[in-house]
Design a protein around this motif. Structure first.
Motif, mmCIF file in Angstrom:
data_model
loop_
_atom_site.group_PDB
_atom_site.id
_atom_site.type_symbol
_atom_site.label_atom_id
_atom_site.label_comp_id
_atom_site.label_asym_id
_atom_site.label_seq_id
_atom_site.Cartn_x
_atom_site.Cartn_y
_atom_site.Cartn_z
ATOM 1 N N ALA A 108 0.862 -1.190 0.000
ATOM 2 C CA ALA A 108 0.000 0.000 0.000
ATOM 3 C C ALA A 108 0.899 1.240 0.000
ATOM 4 C CB ALA A 108 -0.926 0.002 1.215
ATOM 5 N N PRO A 109 1.490 1.564 -1.140
ATOM 6 C CA PRO A 109 2.535 2.591 -1.174
ATOM 7 C C PRO A 109 2.089 3.997 -0.813
ATOM 8 C CG PRO A 109 1.922 1.899 -3.389
ATOM 9 C CD PRO A 109 1.273 0.951 -2.456
ATOM 10 N N PHE A 110 0.802 4.334 -1.011
ATOM 11 C CA PHE A 110 0.352 5.703 -0.764
ATOM 12 C C PHE A 110 -0.572 5.809 0.443
ATOM 13 C CE2 PHE A 110 0.943 5.223 -5.401
ATOM 14 C CZ PHE A 110 2.064 6.017 -5.531
ATOM 15 N N GLU A 111 -0.752 4.721 1.145
ATOM 16 C CA GLU A 111 -1.732 4.692 2.233
ATOM 17 C C GLU A 111 -1.337 5.597 3.391
ATOM 18 O OE1 GLU A 111 -2.351 1.012 4.637
ATOM 19 O OE2 GLU A 111 -4.304 1.021 3.643
ATOM 20 N N GLN A 112 -0.055 5.716 3.656
ATOM 21 C CA GLN A 112 0.390 6.463 4.826
ATOM 22 C C GLN A 112 0.922 7.849 4.470
ATOM 23 O OE1 GLN A 112 3.217 3.881 6.739
ATOM 24 N NE2 GLN A 112 1.643 2.497 7.505
ATOM 25 N N ALA A 113 0.521 8.382 3.325
ATOM 26 C CA ALA A 113 0.943 9.734 2.947
ATOM 27 C C ALA A 113 0.310 10.735 3.906
ATOM 28 C CB ALA A 113 0.510 10.035 1.509
ATOM 29 N N ASP A 114 1.131 11.412 4.692
ATOM 30 C CA ASP A 114 0.655 12.335 5.721
ATOM 31 C C ASP A 114 0.901 13.768 5.257
ATOM 32 O OD1 ASP A 114 0.028 13.804 7.932
ATOM 33 O OD2 ASP A 114 1.304 12.708 9.323
ATOM 34 N N PRO A 115 -0.156 14.537 4.948
ATOM 35 C CA PRO A 115 0.031 15.927 4.491
ATOM 36 C C PRO A 115 0.821 16.779 5.471
ATOM 37 C CG PRO A 115 -2.237 15.218 4.141
ATOM 38 C CD PRO A 115 -1.572 14.151 4.976
ATOM 39 N N GLN A 116 0.792 16.414 6.758
ATOM 40 C CA GLN A 116 1.509 17.208 7.751
ATOM 41 C C GLN A 116 3.012 16.928 7.763
ATOM 42 O OE1 GLN A 116 -1.141 16.389 11.264
ATOM 43 N NE2 GLN A 116 -1.238 18.623 11.310
ATOM 44 N N ARG A 117 3.454 15.949 6.953
ATOM 45 C CA ARG A 117 4.892 15.674 6.837
ATOM 46 C C ARG A 117 5.416 16.063 5.454
ATOM 47 N NH1 ARG A 117 7.729 11.734 10.201
ATOM 48 N NH2 ARG A 117 6.652 11.628 12.214
ATOM 49 N N VAL A 118 4.630 16.806 4.692
ATOM 50 C CA VAL A 118 5.063 17.247 3.370
ATOM 51 C C VAL A 118 6.042 18.406 3.519
ATOM 52 C CG1 VAL A 118 4.344 18.280 1.196
ATOM 53 C CG2 VAL A 118 2.973 16.468 2.222
#
Length: 225
Positions: free
Chosen positions: A178-188
């Motif tokens: 699940a490559p994009f499941e843990q994309a956190d906008p607050q860590r961009v």
């Protein structure tokens, strides 16, 4: 919208009062902000945006009228960065959209790829669009496809690139399912967007606007002479 589905005058009035309350709350948060990325200001902003959107919709449904202002939705802005100050790892998340505008050109390229691969004797993957896409992306790097998309019968759509920070690099194979499941906008850390929408906004400028913009840019140069 039918009369039965229209909001009542009281609902519109209540939505207007909610906007007033949200404005006061947002101003109070701004006045007492604890730093540039104060989460209280961000939350108050989102509440104001939601209240304004609700009021605008009800006002239109009830009175066929709109508000004279527009507040961007929360999805249009990144939340405050909460990742590590000194990241030890990073992830680059890329999405590029394409439209298949010339299927025959795509199929022809896929057939050439298939013909050049001795291991694919008897394969018919190039006979379908989805099979041809698989061959194309298996043969070329995504960056090369992006630079040669017209040659392959594709048309560019929107694209975005996010660079996100992590405390430590991920273990091998850890996120592949699940490559994009843990994309956190607050860590961009940063993001770069490309869209025809931006081009349309520039095209909306008429000649007079462009002349005014150029005059403003030239004023400091004239003052130095």
């Amino acid at each position: 919208m039918s009369d039965a589905a229209q909001p009542t005058a009281a609902e519109v009035r209540a939505a207007a009062e909610a906007v007033k309350t949200a404005i006061d709350r947002h101003l109070a948060a701004v006045e007492s902000r604890s730093g540039e990325d104060d989460p209280a200001v961000y939350e108050a902003f989102n509440q104001l945006a939601a209240a304004a959107e609700t009021y605008d919709e009800l006002l239109y449904d009830r009175h066929d009228e709109v508000t004279p202002f527009e507040i961007p939705g929360a999805e249009e802005a990144l939340p405050p960065y909460t990742g590590p100050e000194e990241p030890h790892g990073l992830s680059v998340l890329i999405r590029r959209d394409y439209a298949v505008v010339e299927p025959q050109r795509l199929l022809a390229h896929a057939q050439r790829i298939e013909a050049a691969d001795d291991d694919d004797e008897g394969s018919e993957a190039s006979g379908t669009v989805h099979g041809a896409l698989g061959l194309l992306f298996g043969e070329y790097e995504p960056d090369e496809i992006a630079s040669r998309h017209k040659e392959f019968g594709l048309e560019e759509g929107d694209s975005t690139l996010w660079v996100t920070a992590s405390d430590e690099p991920a273990d091998p194979g850890e996120w592949l399912e699940a490559p994009f499941e843990q994309a956190d906008p607050q860590r961009v850390v940063c993001r770069f967007d490309v869209s025809a929408v931006f081009d349309d906004e520039e095209d909306d400028l008429d000649d007079e606007d462009l002349v005014d913009a150029l005059d403003e840019d030239l004023e400091p140069l004239d003052a130095e002479r």
